[in-house]
Design an enzyme around this catalytic site. Structure first.
Site, PDB file in Angstrom:
ATOM      1  CG  HIS A   1      -5.968  -2.160   0.152  1.00  0.00           C
ATOM      2  ND1 HIS A   1      -5.172  -1.586  -0.814  1.00  0.00           N
ATOM      3  CD2 HIS A   1      -5.425  -1.796   1.345  1.00  0.00           C
ATOM      4  CE1 HIS A   1      -4.198  -0.895  -0.234  1.00  0.00           C
ATOM      5  NE2 HIS A   1      -4.324  -1.007   1.075  1.00  0.00           N
TER       6      HIS A   1
ATOM      7  CG  ASP B   1      -6.893  -2.228  -3.498  1.00  0.00           C
ATOM      8  OD1 ASP B   1      -7.506  -1.430  -2.768  1.00  0.00           O
ATOM      9  OD2 ASP B   1      -5.743  -2.615  -3.272  1.00  0.00           O
TER      10      ASP B   1
ATOM     11  CB  SER C   1      -0.954  -0.033   1.191  1.00  0.00           C
ATOM     12  OG  SER C   1      -1.965   0.924   1.053  1.00  0.00           O
TER      13      SER C   1
END
Length: 711
Positions: A683, A648, A563
């Site tokens: 995600h 995501d 991330s």
């Protein structure tokens, strides 16, 4: 981009890598997929960026899906020779986990609540027992049954009504964090037909047990922007909006105080907070502003007796302090210091009990738990005696108790859940994490904290763990992990999965770089906005230090982040590619400028205080100077594995896809570059506890292959 916590290659002829003499490049007959170049001019502040791969953001375009599938096929072919190893790694990691495990029960409103797993099953079973642990088990949900027919399944936000007869819960089956709230009657077992869509999944009951408050998300940006009130046995379409957060840099949420007296609506951005309160026994009333938002003023509230207790940075309290105010008049001019600000101590949280309150602190990077009595007769810290541990206050829903539940673990010590009597100072270990397989002995491992020197002279702490007997000869493979954003701190924690690295000779290191709050709030402030590059140079300087100290060498050094930590990976491979033999970038936020200019993308506007608003030229130019995608150049790059999820909602799949396409176009080496897109997940990756291990096995096999470790 945030993150919560984040988880970590054709049996054909291979050519020799010029860097480490390992067999890492594919026979020339097998060509990687090449994305079509379709130039798009992106103009801002009289500056034109040409994005050849902008078209990859068309999620429904068959050409896009085709490209992602070709990348997946290439990845599968390139890693075919490691598939058996991946499978054995998966079984090895799974074999350390107690499959028929259960949480330590906690008591709430007359019931003991337990989360447990059954052998061979991926998902939890939520249950409870009335009054005693010997009572008959009542199954609230068996998520293994609920997940049937779904490639992804996650249940969150279980909320029990005050009379114990109903439970609200949120479900996501797409992995875009758009949860649907349902309500179940715990007496009849009926799940009501009402469906409340596009929520955070969480909710809280008013005192009447019939009124439920919940948070809706904007359908496009997924920003949490509205609070609604739902009445049991009424159509959800008739739910009443009680609050609308119109500032698109803020998110909103709702909860009930531990005292059960107030329903609280919170609004927060990176730098500013605001709360509204309503008595829980007056759900039809009007919420009252606690303290109007003032830019730069952050605060959080807890309630006890006739006062609110406030964790805040008011009055220049950079590291936060605790204040209190009467519930009769809560405006800031009435706040009084309870625990004054200390320059060397970061105050992170407060937990309130009838006779005690507990402060979670951080000093010199280390977690501290401070226990105090309201009457002032006791004030002490729990003792901890090393530099690579993590401790935190656990689930403590009971207000009228002398027992504090907390957790402790370290890089070498499995997690323990401990009940501590705050009066007698006696402790009871309720559960120690079991490491199955019969091979683990914590005495076989060593942990240490070292300090690297950054380019500006700042000392950067690094926590490390490795097997005893490792020599500092520059030959050890070392995986350096980092994040460094949002003030989120990666504490040194124990991992059974990580043992698969350590037992094969790897050193594991966490670089506590600026952008986290490891060394206090200023540590965060020095790694954001126009100081963001400190995060990247800190990580690089930690790598140089580990090489200089001969823990490893550039031939054996690897980096990993996800991330915003994936942004870190993208930046360091542009800035210092020669330091690393391999990099794993999970769901990486790499197209910073384009994303931050697109206010339709989830989270963007709420992130201006973290990265800056590129609509202002100074932030635009600074972002552009480090944005990984914008700074890919014609040079050699390390071996790289990049992962993403098609659904995501935080880092859109097209960021890593575009990045890989551009790297393929410009890089001058023949090192591995692999993109794996999970076409079902988002995600957080796969939803099952064991499915997620397969992703870790893929990452580890990539690293082991580069080290020529076969089993």
């Amino acid at each position: 981009m945030k993150t919560s916590h984040i988880i970590f290659l054709l049996s054909l002829t291979f050519a020799t890598s010029c860097k480490n003499n390992k067999m890492t490049t594919l026979d020339a007959k097998i060509e990687p997929p090449i994305a079509d170049k379709k130039p798009t001019n992106l103009e801002k502040h009289d500056d034109v960026r040409v994005d050849n791969y902008f078209w990859l953001n068309e999620r429904e375009n068959p050409e896009v899906i085709d490209y992602l599938e070709r990348e997946n096929d290439f990845n599968d072919k390139m890693t075919a020779h490691t598939k058996d190893f991946q499978a054995s790694l998966f079984e090895e990691m799974k074999g350390r986990i107690k499959e028929d495990d259960a949480s330590v029960p906690y008591k709430l409103n007359g019931y003991w609540y337990i989360t447990r797993y059954e052998k061979g099953k991926d998902y939890p079973i939520y249950s409870r027992k009335k009054e005693t642990l010997e009572a008959e088990e009542e199954i609230l949900f068996d998520c293994n049954k609920e997940a049937e027919g779904h490639s992804y399944y996650r249940m969150v936000g279980l909320s029990i009504s005050p009379d114990n007869t109903h439970i609200a819960f949120g479900v996501d089956t797409i992995s875009r964090r758009k949860y649907t709230i349902r309500i179940k009657n715990l007496v009849t077992g009926e799940i009501y037909p009402d469906v409340i869509e596009t929520t955070t999944g969480g909710s809280t009951w008013a005192a009447d047990g019939k009124t439920l408050f919940y948070t809706k998300k904007d359908d496009e940006t997924l920003r949490s922007d509205k609070i609604f009130r739902h009445i049991l046995d009424t159509d959800a379409s008739k739910d009443v909006e009680v609050f609308n957060e119109t500032d698109d840099t803020f998110n909103t949420f709702v909860y009930k105080t531990k005292s059960k007296k107030y329903i609280v609506i919170g609004s927060s951005s990176t730098l500013t907070s605001e709360y509204r309160v309503l008595r829980a026994d007056d759900p039809m009333g009007e919420f009252k502003v606690f303290q109007p938002r003032t830019r730069g003023l952050e605060y959080g509230i807890a309630h006890y007796g006739e006062n609110f207790y406030i964790l805040t940075n008011a009055d220049g309290a950079t590291n936060f302090k605790i204040m209190k105010v009467s519930e009769a008049n809560t405006s800031k001019e009435n706040w009084e210091d309870l625990i004054p600000h200390r320059k060397d101590v970061l105050v992170e949280d407060i937990e309130i009990f009838k006779d005690h309150y507990v402060i979670s602190e951080r000093s010199n990077g280390l977690n501290k738990i401070n226990i105090k009595r309201w009457d002032g007769s006791a004030d002490y810290y729990l003792p901890f005696d090393n530099e690579t541990y993590t401790t935190y206050v656990s689930i403590n829903p009971d207000f009228d108790t002398t027992i504090l539940r907390y957790s402790y673990n370290s890089l070498t010590t499995p997690n323990s859940v401990i009940d501590f009597d705050m009066n007698t100072k006696e402790k009871e270990i309720k559960k120690e994490q079991e490491v199955l397989g019969g091979k683990f002995d914590k005495n076989n491992y060593v942990s240490e904290r070292v300090w690297a020197t950054a380019e500006d002279g700042t000392k950067i702490p690094v926590s490390m763990v490795y097997r005893k007997g490792i020599e500092k000869n520059g030959k050890n493979p070392l995986l350096q992990y980092g994040y460094g954003s949002y003030g989120s701190t990666i504490d040194p924690y124990f991992s059974t999965v990580r043992l698969s690295l350590l037992d094969r000779g790897f050193i594991f290191a966490i670089a506590h770089i600026r952008g986290s709050e490891y060394l206090g709030r200023s540590w965060y402030e020095d790694g954001k906005l126009l100081k963001k590059k400190n995060t990247f140079t800190d990580f690089i300087d930690c790598s140089k230090f580990l090489i200089e100290q001969r823990y490893t060498s550039s031939d054996h050094l690897y980096a990993m982040g996800g991330s915003a930590g994936g942004l870190l990976m993208g930046a360091v491979v542009n800035m210092a590619p020669e330091l690393y033999n391999g990099v794993v970038a999970a769901v990486p936020f790499v197209d910073v400028v384009t994303t931050m200019l697109d206010d339709s993308i989830p989270l963007t506007t709420g992130e201006y205080d973290e990265w800056g608003d590129p609509n202002e030229e100074k932030y635009y130019q600074y972002m552009k100077s480090y944005s990984p995608y914008d700074n890919v150049v014609s040079q050699k790059y390390p071996n790289m594995l990049v992962t993403t999820g098609l659904h995501d909602s935080q880092v859109q799949y097209w960021e890593p896809a575009k990045w890989v396409a551009k790297l393929r176009e410009l890089k001058t080496d023949d090192h591995l570059l692999l993109l794996h897109t999970n076409m079902d997940a988002g995600h957080g990756g796969a939803s099952g506890r064991f499915e997620a291990l397969k992703e870790v096995a893929e990452e580890y096999a990539f690293l082991f292959d580069l080290e020529d470790i076969k089993d």
